[in-house]
Scaffold this motif. Structure first.
Motif, PDB file in Angstrom:
ATOM      1  N   ASP A  39      12.845  -1.845  13.912  1.00  0.00           N
ATOM      2  CA  ASP A  39      11.542  -2.187  13.338  1.00  0.00           C
ATOM      3  C   ASP A  39      11.045  -1.186  12.306  1.00  0.00           C
ATOM      4  OD1 ASP A  39      11.103  -4.636  14.719  1.00  0.00           O
ATOM      5  OD2 ASP A  39      10.618  -3.501  16.530  1.00  0.00           O
ATOM      6  N   ALA A  40      11.716  -0.047  12.163  1.00  0.00           N
ATOM      7  CA  ALA A  40      11.302   0.951  11.182  1.00  0.00           C
ATOM      8  C   ALA A  40      11.859   0.657   9.782  1.00  0.00           C
ATOM      9  CB  ALA A  40      11.747   2.349  11.625  1.00  0.00           C
ATOM     10  N   LEU A  41      12.799  -0.265   9.679  1.00  0.00           N
ATOM     11  CA  LEU A  41      13.426  -0.568   8.390  1.00  0.00           C
ATOM     12  C   LEU A  41      12.552  -1.471   7.537  1.00  0.00           C
ATOM     13  CD1 LEU A  41      17.081  -1.336   9.549  1.00  0.00           C
ATOM     14  CD2 LEU A  41      16.232   0.761   8.488  1.00  0.00           C
ATOM     15  N   VAL A  42      12.735  -1.383   6.228  1.00  0.00           N
ATOM     16  CA  VAL A  42      12.108  -2.317   5.293  1.00  0.00           C
ATOM     17  C   VAL A  42      13.214  -2.901   4.415  1.00  0.00           C
ATOM     18  CG1 VAL A  42       9.850  -1.144   5.261  1.00  0.00           C
ATOM     19  CG2 VAL A  42      11.588  -0.553   3.552  1.00  0.00           C
ATOM     20  N   PRO A  43      12.982  -4.111   3.904  1.00  0.00           N
ATOM     21  CA  PRO A  43      13.991  -4.712   3.024  1.00  0.00           C
ATOM     22  C   PRO A  43      13.952  -4.081   1.631  1.00  0.00           C
ATOM     23  CG  PRO A  43      12.081  -6.142   3.182  1.00  0.00           C
ATOM     24  CD  PRO A  43      11.849  -5.001   4.135  1.00  0.00           C
ATOM     25  N   HIS A  44      15.052  -4.225   0.908  1.00  0.00           N
ATOM     26  CA  HIS A  44      15.032  -3.849  -0.505  1.00  0.00           C
ATOM     27  C   HIS A  44      14.201  -4.893  -1.254  1.00  0.00           C
ATOM     28  CE1 HIS A  44      17.735  -0.569  -0.002  1.00  0.00           C
ATOM     29  NE2 HIS A  44      18.809  -1.303   0.236  1.00  0.00           N
ATOM     30  N   PRO A  47       6.200  -4.767   3.325  1.00  0.00           N
ATOM     31  CA  PRO A  47       6.628  -3.640   2.477  1.00  0.00           C
ATOM     32  C   PRO A  47       8.119  -3.740   2.160  1.00  0.00           C
ATOM     33  CG  PRO A  47       5.445  -2.862   4.424  1.00  0.00           C
ATOM     34  CD  PRO A  47       5.689  -4.325   4.620  1.00  0.00           C
ATOM     35  N   SER A  48       8.499  -3.252   1.003  1.00  0.00           N
ATOM     36  CA  SER A  48       9.911  -3.220   0.611  1.00  0.00           C
ATOM     37  C   SER A  48      10.159  -1.956  -0.195  1.00  0.00           C
ATOM     38  CB  SER A  48      10.286  -4.475  -0.175  1.00  0.00           C
ATOM     39  OG  SER A  48       9.496  -4.624  -1.328  1.00  0.00           O
TER      40      SER A  48
END
Length: 173
Positions: A110-115, A143-144
């Motif tokens: 859950d800490a990741l964001v998409p490019h 957020p990305s």
């Protein structure tokens, strides 16, 4: 050869994207998956977030494609079956059971964001299918981050340009 229904909810939403990846894919319509929400939390091979579905009191808009069963292994390979995604069956309104891909528990972060480019692919698919404005806005608000790999970023921006050109008249952003 026979067809099976595949429910796309992420970067495969746009028919130009999926049909260039899997030759036999044919868009047959759109529907809803009740009791599931889309999240950008599946760890991609590039270290950024990709889409998955989770069981929540929401619904997810999907594009349903008929794909020849002989081509399922092609999409399995593209989607990384066994490398973070598992095949699952979801109930889609108007279509019944459809297969899709859901992140395996060990691939969720859950800490990741998409490019930026990945999120844009998802948004273009949502816009192509004229999903509701509040659904699109919820995805737009995620957020990305910029992709640090220039070559991959450039390649995906070229794809985005192709998808924008393939938008129905009057719908291009």
């Amino acid at each position: 050869m026979s067809d099976m229904f595949y429910a796309a909810y992420g970067s495969n939403l746009h028919p130009h994207r999926l049909c260039t990846r899997v030759e036999t894919a044919r868009l047959v319509g759109t529907g809803l998956v009740d009791g599931m929400g889309v999240r950008f939390h599946k760890r991609g091979l590039d270290g950024s977030a990709k889409c998955s579905l989770i069981e929540v009191a929401e619904h997810t808009h999907v594009a349903v494609y008929a794909i020849d069963t002989d081509d399922q292994p092609v999409l399995d390979l593209i989607e990384g079956l066994g490398r973070g995604y598992d095949r699952a069956v979801v109930e889609v309104s108007g279509f019944g059971p459809c297969w899709t891909y859901i992140a395996s528990s060990e691939a969720v972060d859950d800490a990741l964001v998409p490019h930026h480019w990945y999120k844009r692919l998802v948004l273009l698919g949502c816009e192509y299918h004229s999903f509701p404005a509040d659904y699109i806005e919820a995805i737009r608000s995620i957020p990305s981050s910029d992709d640090p790999l220039v070559e991959r970023r450039t390649l995906n921006h070229e794809l985005i340009t192709q998808l924008e050109q393939a938008m129905p008249a009057g719908d291009a952003p």
